[in-house]
Design an enzyme around this catalytic site. Structure first.
Site, PDB file in Angstrom:
ATOM      1  N   ARG A 133      -9.018  18.001  -8.241  1.00 43.25           N
ATOM      2  CA  ARG A 133      -8.083  18.171  -9.359  1.00 43.25           C
ATOM      3  C   ARG A 133      -6.957  19.118  -8.927  1.00 43.25           C
ATOM      4  O   ARG A 133      -5.773  18.825  -9.113  1.00 43.25           O
ATOM      5  CB  ARG A 133      -8.811  18.727 -10.587  1.00 43.25           C
ATOM      6  CG  ARG A 133      -7.930  18.825 -11.831  1.00 43.25           C
ATOM      7  CD  ARG A 133      -8.681  19.277 -13.067  1.00 43.25           C
ATOM      8  NE  ARG A 133      -9.718  18.314 -13.461  1.00 43.25           N
ATOM      9  CZ  ARG A 133     -11.021  18.621 -13.592  1.00 43.25           C
ATOM     10  NH1 ARG A 133     -11.421  19.863 -13.322  1.00 43.25           N
ATOM     11  NH2 ARG A 133     -11.903  17.710 -13.945  1.00 43.25           N
ATOM     12  N   ASP A 158      -0.074   5.188   0.890  1.00 39.64           N
ATOM     13  CA  ASP A 158      -0.302   6.159   1.952  1.00 39.64           C
ATOM     14  C   ASP A 158      -0.337   5.489   3.320  1.00 39.64           C
ATOM     15  O   ASP A 158      -1.135   4.592   3.552  1.00 39.64           O
ATOM     16  CB  ASP A 158      -1.605   6.914   1.730  1.00 39.64           C
ATOM     17  CG  ASP A 158      -1.539   7.832   0.520  1.00 39.64           C
ATOM     18  OD1 ASP A 158      -2.314   7.605  -0.427  1.00 39.64           O
ATOM     19  OD2 ASP A 158      -0.696   8.727   0.521  1.00 39.64           O
ATOM     20  N   ASP A 164       0.878  -1.159   0.000  1.00 37.46           N
ATOM     21  CA  ASP A 164       0.000   0.000   0.000  1.00 37.46           C
ATOM     22  C   ASP A 164       0.918   1.211   0.000  1.00 37.46           C
ATOM     23  O   ASP A 164       2.101   1.100   0.287  1.00 37.46           O
ATOM     24  CB  ASP A 164      -0.847  -0.047   1.286  1.00 37.46           C
ATOM     25  CG  ASP A 164      -1.584   1.224   1.576  1.00 37.46           C
ATOM     26  OD1 ASP A 164      -1.338   1.812   2.649  1.00 37.46           O
ATOM     27  OD2 ASP A 164      -2.348   1.665   0.715  1.00 37.46           O
ATOM     28  N   GLU A 214      -0.131  11.426   4.972  1.00 37.22           N
ATOM     29  CA  GLU A 214      -1.475  11.983   5.168  1.00 37.22           C
ATOM     30  C   GLU A 214      -1.496  13.351   5.847  1.00 37.22           C
ATOM     31  O   GLU A 214      -1.905  14.338   5.259  1.00 37.22           O
ATOM     32  CB  GLU A 214      -2.358  10.986   5.938  1.00 37.22           C
ATOM     33  CG  GLU A 214      -2.674   9.704   5.171  1.00 37.22           C
ATOM     34  CD  GLU A 214      -3.613   9.910   3.983  1.00 37.22           C
ATOM     35  OE1 GLU A 214      -3.934   8.923   3.308  1.00 37.22           O
ATOM     36  OE2 GLU A 214      -3.995  11.068   3.705  1.00 37.22           O
TER      37      GLU A 214
END
Ligand code: XBP
Ligand code: MG
Length: 250
Positions: free
Chosen positions: A81, A12, A10, A19
């Site tokens: 975005r 993050d 994985d 994070e």
């Protein structure tokens, strides 16, 4: 002792500490640039982390702020975005560090000739430069992200897609995760799972084959049928991953 046929990382919270000082900062900057009054502090962001995916996390938050649909979804797309562009910039500037002990484990697995894969909820525009920046090209045989697999963790889709594209059997691999959503996704695909907890890891990890509090040095056993002896002198080693694979009943 048979070694896993592959290890799935994985991103993050597992490969990188991304994070609180990474994604959260980029979300807040995107809100600021959009002239919005929202600012997520650490405690609030920790709560929001149960929602996988940045766009989904914004949409969930906006709905909580009373924003109706479809406006909340449309606004989330726009904001995400810009957040992704800002986070990609931070990644390229070297602002997202590896977790302690990750490079040593990746190097050990590569030296042992074990194929490495990535299965993340994160978006490809920042995942690619992150992996290239830290590990160079070619370290991971396959990288699957939330951009290609829209049904995000805890859905097992990203792991199922990885099994399909690699032709591997679930029981031959080991997944390394940090979150409850990640554990549910990997187990949903039948993959034995090692949880390496961090400050943001919350939930029931009792079904994991092994739960530890770091990659080493001085990693400590937390729970899991693989047992405390799976750690090697306070480190996650190849033998640890073999013990994780063996601990899942076939
Ligand atoms: C965790 C996530 C990600 C990030 C935000 O990913 O939920 O969505 O928090 O990244 P992982 P995006 O599966 O690697 O733990 O904004 O790109 O979604
Ligand atoms: Mg994670």
């Amino acid at each position: 002792m048979s070694v896993p046929a592959g290890v799935v990382f994985d991103v993050d919270g597992t490969l990188v500490d991304s994070e609180q000082e990474g994604h959260r900062v980029a979300f807040n900057k995107a809100f600021e640039e959009a002239g919005l009054p929202y600012r997520w502090d650490r405690a609030h962001y920790r709560e929001l982390l149960h929602v996988a995916g940045g766009r989904e996390r914004i949409r969930h938050f906006l709905a909580g702020e009373g924003r109706a649909e479809p406006e909340a979804a449309e606004t989330a797309v726009e904001l995400h975005r810009e957040k992704t562009r800002l986070f990609r910039e931070l990644v390229i500037a070297g602002g997202v560090p590896l977790r302690a002990g990750v490079r040593r484990l990746v190097d050990e697995l590569l030296d042992a000739g074990i194929p490495l894969y990535v299965a993340t909820t994160g978006s490809r525009p920042w995942v690619e430069p992150l992996l290239r920046g830290h590990f160079g090209d070619g370290t991971f045989d396959l990288v699957l992200t939330g951009t290609e697999v829209p049904d995000l963790k805890p859905s097992p889709d990203v792991y199922l897609a990885l099994l399909e594209q690699t032709g591997r059997a679930a029981s031959d691999l080991v997944a390394i995760e940090d979150s409850h959503n990640g554990l549910r996704a990997a187990h949903g695909a039948g993959i034995p799972t090692l949880m390496v907890l961090n400050e943001e890891s919350h939930g029931d990890f009792s079904s994991a084959e092994l739960v530890v509090d770091g990659f080493g040095p001085d990693a400590r056993y937390v729970s899991g049928p693989a047992g405390p002896q799976a750690l090697v002198d306070g480190y996650i080693r190849v033998d640890t991953l073999s013990a994780v694979a063996r601990a899942r009943p076939s």
